[in-house]
Design an enzyme around this catalytic site. Structure first.
Site, short mmCIF file in Angstrom:
data_model
loop_
_atom_site.label_atom_id
_atom_site.label_comp_id
_atom_site.label_asym_id
_atom_site.label_seq_id
_atom_site.Cartn_x
_atom_site.Cartn_y
_atom_site.Cartn_z
N GLY A 11 0.82 -1.21 0.00
CA GLY A 11 0.00 0.00 0.00
C GLY A 11 0.86 1.26 0.00
CD GLN A 12 -0.29 7.36 0.62
OE1 GLN A 12 -0.51 8.21 -0.24
NE2 GLN A 12 -0.82 7.43 1.83
CB SER A 123 -8.07 6.26 10.71
OG SER A 123 -8.74 7.20 9.90
CD GLU A 125 -13.03 9.01 7.76
OE1 GLU A 125 -14.18 8.57 7.77
OE2 GLU A 125 -12.75 10.17 7.38
CE1 TYR A 147 -10.17 2.37 7.15
CE2 TYR A 147 -10.78 4.58 7.85
CZ TYR A 147 -9.81 3.63 7.58
OH TYR A 147 -8.48 3.95 7.73
CE LYS A 151 -7.83 1.70 9.91
NZ LYS A 151 -6.54 0.99 9.97
CG HIS A 177 -0.91 9.88 5.74
ND1 HIS A 177 -1.68 9.65 6.84
CD2 HIS A 177 -0.46 8.67 5.34
CE1 HIS A 177 -1.70 8.35 7.11
NE2 HIS A 177 -0.98 7.73 6.20
P1 NAP Z 1 -3.72 1.29 1.20
O1 NAP Z 1 -2.85 1.98 0.21
O2 NAP Z 1 -5.15 1.04 0.88
O3 NAP Z 1 -3.01 -0.11 1.58
C1 NAP Z 1 -3.69 -1.10 2.29
C2 NAP Z 1 -2.82 -2.33 2.35
O4 NAP Z 1 -3.50 -3.38 3.08
C3 NAP Z 1 -2.48 -2.95 0.97
O5 NAP Z 1 -1.13 -3.36 0.99
C4 NAP Z 1 -3.40 -4.15 0.90
O6 NAP Z 1 -2.92 -5.17 0.07
C5 NAP Z 1 -3.38 -4.59 2.36
N1 NAP Z 1 -4.47 -5.52 2.72
C6 NAP Z 1 -5.80 -5.32 2.55
N2 NAP Z 1 -6.48 -6.37 3.03
C7 NAP Z 1 -5.57 -7.24 3.53
C8 NAP Z 1 -5.67 -8.51 4.16
N3 NAP Z 1 -6.83 -9.13 4.37
N4 NAP Z 1 -4.51 -9.10 4.58
C9 NAP Z 1 -3.32 -8.52 4.36
N5 NAP Z 1 -3.16 -7.34 3.74
C10 NAP Z 1 -4.28 -6.70 3.34
O7 NAP Z 1 -3.71 2.11 2.60
P2 NAP Z 1 -2.69 3.25 3.11
O8 NAP Z 1 -3.20 4.58 2.67
O9 NAP Z 1 -1.31 2.85 2.81
O10 NAP Z 1 -2.97 3.17 4.68
C11 NAP Z 1 -2.22 2.29 5.52
C12 NAP Z 1 -2.99 2.07 6.81
O11 NAP Z 1 -3.18 3.32 7.47
C13 NAP Z 1 -4.39 1.48 6.64
O12 NAP Z 1 -4.64 0.68 7.79
C14 NAP Z 1 -5.31 2.70 6.67
O13 NAP Z 1 -6.60 2.33 7.08
C15 NAP Z 1 -4.59 3.55 7.69
N6 NAP Z 1 -4.74 5.00 7.57
C16 NAP Z 1 -4.48 5.63 6.39
C17 NAP Z 1 -4.56 7.00 6.32
C18 NAP Z 1 -4.23 7.74 5.04
O14 NAP Z 1 -4.59 8.93 4.95
N7 NAP Z 1 -3.58 7.12 4.09
C19 NAP Z 1 -4.90 7.75 7.47
C20 NAP Z 1 -5.13 7.06 8.66
C21 NAP Z 1 -5.03 5.69 8.71
P3 NAP Z 1 -3.22 -5.22 -1.54
O15 NAP Z 1 -2.12 -4.39 -2.17
O16 NAP Z 1 -3.15 -6.65 -1.84
O17 NAP Z 1 -4.58 -4.60 -1.75
O1 F7E Z 2 -12.20 11.47 0.92
C1 F7E Z 2 -14.70 13.87 -0.33
C2 F7E Z 2 -15.20 12.74 0.53
O2 F7E Z 2 -11.72 9.17 0.10
C3 F7E Z 2 -11.91 12.72 1.48
C4 F7E Z 2 -8.50 7.10 3.93
O3 F7E Z 2 -7.10 7.03 3.77
O4 F7E Z 2 -8.31 9.18 5.10
C5 F7E Z 2 -8.93 8.55 4.00
O5 F7E Z 2 -10.35 8.61 4.12
C6 F7E Z 2 -13.12 13.63 1.35
C7 F7E Z 2 -14.44 13.00 1.82
O6 F7E Z 2 -10.50 10.08 2.14
C8 F7E Z 2 -14.89 12.73 -3.76
O7 F7E Z 2 -16.63 12.80 0.65
C9 F7E Z 2 -15.47 14.48 -2.65
O8 F7E Z 2 -15.13 13.93 2.61
O9 F7E Z 2 -9.91 10.93 -0.06
P1 F7E Z 2 -11.05 10.35 0.68
P2 F7E Z 2 -11.22 9.81 3.55
O10 F7E Z 2 -12.58 9.30 3.40
O11 F7E Z 2 -11.01 11.02 4.37
C10 F7E Z 2 -8.63 8.60 6.38
C11 F7E Z 2 -7.87 9.35 7.44
C12 F7E Z 2 -8.44 7.14 6.41
O12 F7E Z 2 -8.12 6.56 7.46
C13 F7E Z 2 -8.89 6.36 5.21
O13 F7E Z 2 -8.27 5.08 5.17
O14 F7E Z 2 -13.31 13.95 -0.03
N1 F7E Z 2 -14.88 13.64 -1.78
N2 F7E Z 2 -15.50 13.93 -3.86
C14 F7E Z 2 -14.49 12.54 -2.43
N3 F7E Z 2 -13.85 11.44 -2.03
C15 F7E Z 2 -13.57 10.48 -2.95
N4 F7E Z 2 -12.90 9.37 -2.59
N5 F7E Z 2 -13.95 10.62 -4.26
C16 F7E Z 2 -14.62 11.72 -4.72
O15 F7E Z 2 -14.96 11.82 -5.89
#
Ligand code: NAP
Ligand code: F7E
Length: 322
Positions: A11-12, A123, A125, A147, A151, A177
């Site tokens: 993942g990212q 998160s 969220e 979700y 969390k 991020h």
């Molecule tokens: P991401 O890009 O969606 O990556 C998710 C990862 O989880 C992928 O490597 C995916 O594998 C793996 N995965 C999904 N289901 C699985 C399973 N059953 N067993 C093992 N691996 C599995 O998410 P991210 O943005 O890097 O975020 C990383 C973590 O931080 C997540 O827990 C997310 O909820 C949390 N988080 C993210 C943000 C943010 O803004 N990015 C903020 C707060 C918290 P595949 O490649 O095979 O799909």
């Molecule tokens: O939406 C609005 C949408 O999907 C942000 C995940 O990494 O961060 C992420 O969750 C906002 C929301 O992120 C579109 O309604 C408008 O208000 O980029 P998002 P998220 O839902 O905040 C948290 C911290 C995590 O933990 C999660 O894993 O943008 N929005 N128009 C849209 N969102 C999407 N996806 N697509 C649209 O077209």
């Protein structure tokens, strides 16, 4: 050489964390789930430097085997079903992976190697319909999606295992991020990819949902360092990781289109298909605790992030067009 297991390494965040841990001299073991196609796009550049092992957060014995085989010093649990809209379509799967998956991993650690240091990817969220502004480690949770609910479970089971079994378990409450490695369905990357497509003449419009929601957006490369710092402390704790600054989706559009000399109002169409059953309207975190205890602060600004992502998508799509 310390050993770290990273779940979600494809993942990212997993890919940036693996880069970071390698630079610190770690042996990095990336846990990946089995799939019929290769999902290594984000870790292609370090594939020869890390070890890949199969495992799935659904499967308890696979997690026990991973801990038994590698006996890690640190485990970073980044794997999750992480896309909020999918959590309404697949609420049970989201609970299985994003919530119960945390317990399965902590059970494996507790049973096999309880001195392993554990990071849980919590998160912002969880704050959902926010109870106060800005949000801190003490702000009550009010999740607004399956979700977010999952969390909250992951956060509290991490705290509970720390208190019940004295595990070194930390919950990082990370605000949104982003990066050029962000998945295409998340709004920032959807916008920057859309801007690049429009600029290169590959598309004429960009369909989005709610433009008014506000997020505290930072750069993923900065945030993975905070994860590592949490596990280097004398005692485990929970930390908000954020920039302390919030912007609307509309402001993100304005900045991204503006960077290539376009006006977003000429291209963005609001489409109810992308509205959510329940929205998180405003998120802004206080990074004070992380700053004071971890000495952490973000380096990339909102404007720097937008420009980095638009430029990367222009380059990517330009390259693909050749
Ligand atoms: P991401 O890009 O969606 O990556 C998710 C990862 O989880 C992928 O490597 C995916 O594998 C793996 N995965 C999904 N289901 C699985 C399973 N059953 N067993 C093992 N691996 C599995 O998410 P991210 O943005 O890097 O975020 C990383 C973590 O931080 C997540 O827990 C997310 O909820 C949390 N988080 C993210 C943000 C943010 O803004 N990015 C903020 C707060 C918290 P595949 O490649 O095979 O799909
Ligand atoms: O939406 C609005 C949408 O999907 C942000 C995940 O990494 O961060 C992420 O969750 C906002 C929301 O992120 C579109 O309604 C408008 O208000 O980029 P998002 P998220 O839902 O905040 C948290 C911290 C995590 O933990 C999660 O894993 O943008 N929005 N128009 C849209 N969102 C999407 N996806 N697509 C649209 O077209």
């Amino acid at each position: 050489m310390p050993t770290a297991i990273v779940t979600g390494v494809t993942g990212q965040d997993g890919s940036y964390l693996a880069d970071f841990l390698l630079s610190k001299g770690y042996r990095v073991v990336g846990m990946v789930r089995r799939s019929s196609t290769v999902t290594f796009g984000r870790i292609e550049h370090i594939q020869d430097d890390i070890e890949i092992i199969q495992g799935d957060l659904h499967d308890q014995s696979s997690l026990v085997s991973v801990i038994e085989e590698y006996r890690p010093d640190e485990v970073y649990n980044l794997a999750a079903q992480s896309f909020v809209p999918t959590s309404w379509k697949q609420p049970v799967l989201t609970g299985e992976v994003t919530a119960l998956g945390v317990t399965r991993m902590m059970e494996a650690i507790r049973l096999v190697k309880p001195d392993t240091r554990f990071y849980q990817a919590s998160s912002s969220e969880m704050f959902g319909k926010v109870r106060e502004v800005p949000q801190t480690e003490a702000t009550p949770f009010y999740p607004r999606s399956p979700y977010g609910v999952a969390k909250v479970y992951g956060h509290w089971i991490t705290v509970n295992y720390r208190e019940s079994y004295n595990l070194f378990a930390c919950s990082g409450i990370l605000f949104n991020h982003e990066s050029p490695r962000r998945g295409l369905e998340f709004v920032t990357r959807k916008i920057t990819h859309g801007v690049a497509r429009i600029k290169l003449g590959l598309a004429q419009e960009l369909r989005l949902g709610n433009l008014e929601s506000q997020r505290d957006w930072g750069f993923a490369g900065d945030y993975v360092e905070a994860m590592w710092r949490m596990l280097q402390q004398d005692a485990p704790d929970d930390y908000v990781v954020s920039t302390g600054v919030t912007h609307s989706v509309r402001a993100f559009c304005e900045a991204a289109f503006g960077h290539v000399g376009l006006n977003y109002e000429d291209y963005v169409i609001q489409d109810p298909r992308f509205y959510r059953p329940a929205e998180v309207d405003l998120l802004v975190g206080s990074p004070e605790h992380a700053r004071k205890k971890l000495g952490w602060q973000p380096k990339v600004s909102f404007e720097g992030l937008v420009e980095m992502m638009v430029d990367a998508d222009l380059q990517l799509l330009g390259r693909e067009a050749i």
